[in-house]
Motif scaffolding. Structure first.
Motif, PDB file in Angstrom:
ATOM      1  N   ALA A 186       0.828  -1.203   0.000  1.00  0.00           N
ATOM      2  CA  ALA A 186       0.000   0.000   0.000  1.00  0.00           C
ATOM      3  C   ALA A 186       0.865   1.256   0.000  1.00  0.00           C
ATOM      4  CB  ALA A 186      -0.924  -0.005   1.213  1.00  0.00           C
ATOM      5  N   LYS A 187       1.960   1.234   0.752  1.00  0.00           N
ATOM      6  CA  LYS A 187       2.857   2.395   0.787  1.00  0.00           C
ATOM      7  C   LYS A 187       3.509   2.604  -0.578  1.00  0.00           C
ATOM      8  CE  LYS A 187       6.580   4.519   3.457  1.00  0.00           C
ATOM      9  NZ  LYS A 187       7.254   5.064   2.268  1.00  0.00           N
ATOM     10  N   PHE A 188       3.920   1.502  -1.218  1.00  0.00           N
ATOM     11  CA  PHE A 188       4.504   1.625  -2.557  1.00  0.00           C
ATOM     12  C   PHE A 188       3.507   2.271  -3.507  1.00  0.00           C
ATOM     13  CE2 PHE A 188       4.771   0.093  -6.874  1.00  0.00           C
ATOM     14  CZ  PHE A 188       6.084   0.359  -7.228  1.00  0.00           C
ATOM     15  N   LEU A 189       2.260   1.804  -3.503  1.00  0.00           N
ATOM     16  CA  LEU A 189       1.247   2.346  -4.406  1.00  0.00           C
ATOM     17  C   LEU A 189       1.003   3.826  -4.129  1.00  0.00           C
ATOM     18  CD1 LEU A 189      -1.925   0.753  -5.734  1.00  0.00           C
ATOM     19  CD2 LEU A 189      -2.200   2.866  -4.448  1.00  0.00           C
ATOM     20  N   ASP A 190       0.860   4.190  -2.863  1.00  0.00           N
ATOM     21  CA  ASP A 190       0.579   5.594  -2.526  1.00  0.00           C
ATOM     22  C   ASP A 190       1.757   6.496  -2.878  1.00  0.00           C
ATOM     23  OD1 ASP A 190      -1.980   5.040  -1.590  1.00  0.00           O
ATOM     24  OD2 ASP A 190      -1.308   4.721   0.472  1.00  0.00           O
ATOM     25  N   ASP A 191       2.982   6.039  -2.616  1.00  0.00           N
ATOM     26  CA  ASP A 191       4.165   6.839  -2.943  1.00  0.00           C
ATOM     27  C   ASP A 191       4.300   7.013  -4.455  1.00  0.00           C
ATOM     28  OD1 ASP A 191       4.713   7.028  -0.264  1.00  0.00           O
ATOM     29  OD2 ASP A 191       6.352   5.563  -0.270  1.00  0.00           O
ATOM     30  N   TYR A 192       4.053   5.947  -5.198  1.00  0.00           N
ATOM     31  CA  TYR A 192       4.133   6.018  -6.661  1.00  0.00           C
ATOM     32  C   TYR A 192       3.100   7.005  -7.190  1.00  0.00           C
ATOM     33  CZ  TYR A 192       4.086   4.480 -11.546  1.00  0.00           C
ATOM     34  OH  TYR A 192       4.138   4.455 -12.922  1.00  0.00           O
ATOM     35  N   GLU A 193       1.875   6.934  -6.690  1.00  0.00           N
ATOM     36  CA  GLU A 193       0.830   7.834  -7.158  1.00  0.00           C
ATOM     37  C   GLU A 193       1.112   9.278  -6.772  1.00  0.00           C
ATOM     38  OE1 GLU A 193      -3.014   4.859  -7.562  1.00  0.00           O
ATOM     39  OE2 GLU A 193      -2.923   6.213  -5.838  1.00  0.00           O
ATOM     40  N   ALA A 194       1.706   9.506  -5.618  1.00  0.00           N
ATOM     41  CA  ALA A 194       2.035  10.868  -5.211  1.00  0.00           C
ATOM     42  C   ALA A 194       3.009  11.510  -6.196  1.00  0.00           C
ATOM     43  CB  ALA A 194       2.640  10.868  -3.806  1.00  0.00           C
ATOM     44  N   ARG A 195       3.851  10.683  -6.837  1.00  0.00           N
ATOM     45  CA  ARG A 195       4.848  11.198  -7.778  1.00  0.00           C
ATOM     46  C   ARG A 195       4.370  11.208  -9.226  1.00  0.00           C
ATOM     47  NH1 ARG A 195       8.601   7.540  -7.994  1.00  0.00           N
ATOM     48  NH2 ARG A 195       7.832   6.117  -6.381  1.00  0.00           N
ATOM     49  N   HIS A 196       3.424  10.346  -9.576  1.00  0.00           N
ATOM     50  CA  HIS A 196       3.108  10.149 -10.992  1.00  0.00           C
ATOM     51  C   HIS A 196       1.664  10.420 -11.391  1.00  0.00           C
ATOM     52  CE1 HIS A 196       7.063   8.447 -11.777  1.00  0.00           C
ATOM     53  NE2 HIS A 196       6.915   7.646 -10.733  1.00  0.00           N
TER      54      HIS A 196
END
Length: 276
Positions: free
Chosen positions: A162-172
């Motif tokens: 979940a953290k990976f998904l949220d961090d990726y979306e915050a950047r992209h």
């Protein structure tokens, strides 16, 4: 009377059997809705949307492409990685992704949407919360799928995924012409599954299904207003309560080769995927 989960810890921690039970029996409607959220989520990432639009499959055959995406993952879930049908679908995934532009992080993100977003939908709208064992089972399934597809290491916990998904979306996360075009081409696949009275409001329903308002904006949709979100969530809570009072399904939500809108006479595996 409420019904308990049929789940018990199996010998040998059979994670894939647990995940199969979650998807095909215990949370049929919830995970199905979560897979829809996952499907459209990719259009909100400009680089991924550009790649998908460039291949042309979604625009040319949107209904088939939508159903094929679900069939591939459900064939693996229903039959197992080492079955003939499951292995054929993993090989199809490897073949269609070979040579596709994108970073390893992009491919892992797509995989994590299938893991994280359906489970978030269950926790938000399901008839009960997921257990840690069920979360671990889902993580194990997608870690194995990623390994067989030749992707890099996936997060080993649901929190990490979940953290990976949220961090990726915050950047992209963001709007793009390709993302809007893909949504316009494929929204009929969701419309086809909605009750007739809701079909004129398909875009609104899709915006309501997204857990982050910025996703709706990135898709070219109007963010759902609070006055609509309140009754939408209330209807889902009512549905969850009614589900909790009923017995668990005894028939699976997916039958390999079965009849569906895109395949009114059923399908064989050679029919799945893009044309050569």
């Amino acid at each position: 009377m409420t019904h308990p989960s049929r789940l018990e810890r199996p010998s040998g921690d059979d994670w894939f059997s647990i995940y199969r039970t979650m998807v095909l029996y215990d949370f049929q409607a919830e995970i199905h809705a979560g897979f829809f959220v996952s499907y459209y989520r990719n259009f909100a990432i400009p680089s991924i949307a550009k790649t998908l639009a460039g291949r042309g499959e979604m625009q040319a055959r949107p209904l088939k492409r939508s159903y094929d995406t679900g069939i591939v993952i459900h064939e693996i879930i229903a039959n197992g990685f080492d079955s003939d049908r499951g292995a054929a679908m993993v090989e199809l995934l490897r073949r269609v992704h070979k040579g596709v532009p994108g970073t390893s992080e992009d491919f892992l993100y797509v995989l994590m949407t299938l893991l994280v977003l359906p489970l978030r939908w269950v926790d938000a709208h399901g008839w009960r919360k997921l257990t840690p064992l069920e979360e671990d089972a889902a993580v194990a399934f997608y870690s194995e799928l990623g390994r067989r597809m030749g992707l890099g290491p996936a997060p080993s916990t649901f929190f990490g995924a979940a953290k990976f998904l949220d961090d990726y979306e915050a950047r992209h996360l963001g709007p793009s012409p390709e993302g809007v075009a893909l949504l316009d081409a494929t929204v009929g696949a969701l419309q086809n599954r909605l009750p007739r009275m809701l079909r004129p409001l398909t875009g609104t329903v899709l915006a309501l299904m997204m857990d982050k308002p910025e996703v709706a904006v990135a898709l070219g949709l109007e963010p759902s207003p609070v006055w609509l979100r309140v009754p939408f969530n209330a209807a889902l809570r009512l549905r969850a309560l009614r589900t909790r009072m009923r017995a668990l399904p005894t028939s699976p939500s997916f039958t390999p080769g079965g009849v569906m809108s895109a395949y009114p006479d059923g399908y064989t595996l050679d029919m799945i995927g893009p044309r050569a």
